[in-house]
Scaffold this active site. Structure first.
Site, mmCIF file in Angstrom:
data_model
loop_
_atom_site.group_PDB
_atom_site.id
_atom_site.type_symbol
_atom_site.label_atom_id
_atom_site.label_comp_id
_atom_site.label_asym_id
_atom_site.label_seq_id
_atom_site.Cartn_x
_atom_site.Cartn_y
_atom_site.Cartn_z
ATOM 1 N N LYS A 59 0.863 -1.189 0.000
ATOM 2 C CA LYS A 59 0.000 0.000 0.000
ATOM 3 C C LYS A 59 0.888 1.223 0.000
ATOM 4 C CE LYS A 59 -4.525 0.607 0.330
ATOM 5 N NZ LYS A 59 -5.526 -0.425 0.003
HETATM 6 N N1 GLU Z 1 -7.295 -0.146 -3.013
HETATM 7 C C1 GLU Z 1 -8.057 -1.320 -3.284
HETATM 8 C C2 GLU Z 1 -8.080 -2.232 -2.075
HETATM 9 O O1 GLU Z 1 -7.882 -1.800 -0.963
HETATM 10 C C3 GLU Z 1 -7.636 -2.013 -4.567
HETATM 11 C C4 GLU Z 1 -6.252 -2.542 -4.594
HETATM 12 C C5 GLU Z 1 -5.811 -3.073 -5.960
HETATM 13 O O2 GLU Z 1 -6.627 -3.193 -6.856
HETATM 14 O O3 GLU Z 1 -4.621 -3.342 -6.059
HETATM 15 O O4 GLU Z 1 -8.374 -3.393 -2.167
#
Ligand code: GLU
Length: 419
Positions: free
Chosen positions: A105
């Site tokens: 993240k």
């Molecule tokens: N931000 C989204 C999540 O928390 C998507 C992450 C992604 O598609 O890599 O799942």
């Protein structure tokens, strides 16, 4: 309300599941910390001509099962511990679905609402440049999250491509997912998280023989996740009676049209003052009489007081980590079903995986194909979690976590740790 540290919460959830399924201590140690934590401070030229320094993060939690994967968040309250928690949840989310990705993240601590589109573009491009080769289509693949969208991803991709060189320009397209269609994104990606939430709700309703037509629901957070979930759920005949966002909460017992509300939010930036609704306090929102509650805002919004007030039959966690561990026993004792984040909101990363595959193979799948694959995957994983929880007599978060960490532990067991 004062919120707990999200990383401490993620740790607590992990420890609980690790105890429950007797996770080997080596794997427990490895998964309890991210592999890499990167902090970059980078200057950006503002429209005024002045320069401003920004702080960006990228935490790579685990890549045993595949490249690091996870969103980029733009929010003024971003902290390293928040990003660490979100990165860990990505590892567990991908492994739960058996998607060959790890977890990561990232984010920048600033409020994107205070900046112009041209400033946002320069902030994004400078951040991507600062990340350099710490991201890559076979290494670490960002996606949208709170405060970012398809346009943000296209700026990231374009910046990354510019440094990749002519020969590898097009093999770099999969460096990010959640891109716009024109830039190589996937059909169905934008609505995927909301669609996945509704798959969970329809499965839950089928299991309990609950009629969705005529049911009521409320949504906290009306961004990408909340608005798509509301629109798709409304098609079943369920009615949204309360909704809230960063600015306030509104209600209408006769129903709020999520399609029209989304248009209003696109114009005004918030659900507040939406015609035909009345303003309610946060406390009144949580105490609203509804069948389904979709928290789709930030983490740790449901504390003890909120859990005591809630009257829903099911909570479907659209946000990552919306429930404080101290609130969870209260919810479960009240007989409210809780579909945990790593299952409920996993439609987004599932379609990110499909986008990445399409980019890798130079293919374009049509919407029906993406939706069919997503439906099949969500139902299969939902059933696996449901069966685990029933046979092992545990809550659904522990069940989802155990399936996930069990897969990771198996891979560590067979590969070992080198040297
Ligand atoms: N931000 C989204 C999540 O928390 C998507 C992450 C992604 O598609 O890599 O799942």
């Amino acid at each position: 309300m004062t919120k707990a540290n999200p990383y401490a919460v993620a740790q607590q959830q992990f420890e609980k599941a690790a105890d429950f399924c007797s996770l080997p201590s080596t794997v427990r140690q490895i998964l309890s910390q991210p592999k890499n934590e990167l902090i970059v401070n980078f200057p950006v030229k503002m429209d005024s001509g002045d320069y401003k320094l920004f702080k960006g993060y990228r935490v790579q939690h685990n890549n045993l099962r595949g490249p690091y994967k996870g969103g980029i968040r733009y929010h003024h309250e971003v902290t390293l511990d928040e990003i660490k928690a979100l990165a860990a949840w990505m590892t567990f989310k991908c492994a739960l679905h058996d998607i060959p990705f790890g977890g990561a993240k990232g984010g920048i601590k600033f409020n994107p609402r205070d900046y112009s589109p041209t400033e946002l573009e320069r902030i994004t491009r400078r951040f991507t440049h600062a990340l350099g080769n710490n991201i890559g289509p076979e290494h670490d693949i960002p996606a949208p999250d709170v405060g970012t969208n398809g346009q943000t991803m296209v700026w990231m991709m374009d910046t990354y491509m510019a440094f990749a060189g002519a020969v590898s320009e097009h093999t770099s397209r999969g460096v990010v997912t959640g891109k716009t269609l024109a830039a190589g994104g996937s059909h169905g990606r934008e609505a995927a998280t909301g669609q996945g939430i509704v798959h969970c709700i329809t499965e839950w309703a089928r299991d309990r023989r609950f009629e969705l037509n005529g049911a009521t629901f409320m949504v906290q957070g009306f961004g990408n996740v909340g608005s798509h979930a509301a629109k798709i759920l409304a098609r079943t005949g369920a009615s949204m009676v309360a909704v809230g966002d960063w600015k306030g909460y509104v209600a209408n017992p006769d129903g709020i049209n999520p399609f029209k509300l989304a248009e209003y939010v696109a114009r005004t930036g918030s659900v507040v003052d939406y015609p035909g609704t009345h303003a309610i306090a946060r406390e009144a929102f949580f105490a609203t009489e509804v069948d389904i509650f979709i928290p789709a805002a930030l983490e740790l919004e449901i504390g003890v007081a909120e859990a005591k007030a809630l009257k829903a039959k099911v909570i479907v966690e659209g946000a990552n980590g919306p429930t404080d561990p101290s609130a969870e026993p209260i919810i479960l004792e009240k007989g409210i079903a809780l579909i945990p984040d790593i299952l409920a909101n996993s439609g987004g990363v599932a379609v990110s995986y499909y986008e990445w595959l399409q980019n890798k193979r130079s293919e374009v799948w049509d919407l029906e194909e993406v939706e069919e694959k997503l439906a099949k995957r969500m139902k299969r994983t939902y059933l696996a979690v449901s069966e685990f929880a029933t046979s092992r007599k545990c809550d659904w978060r522990t069940a989802a976590m155990c399936i996930s960490i069990g897969r990771i532990a198996k891979a560590y067991g067979e590969r070992g740790i080198f040297p």
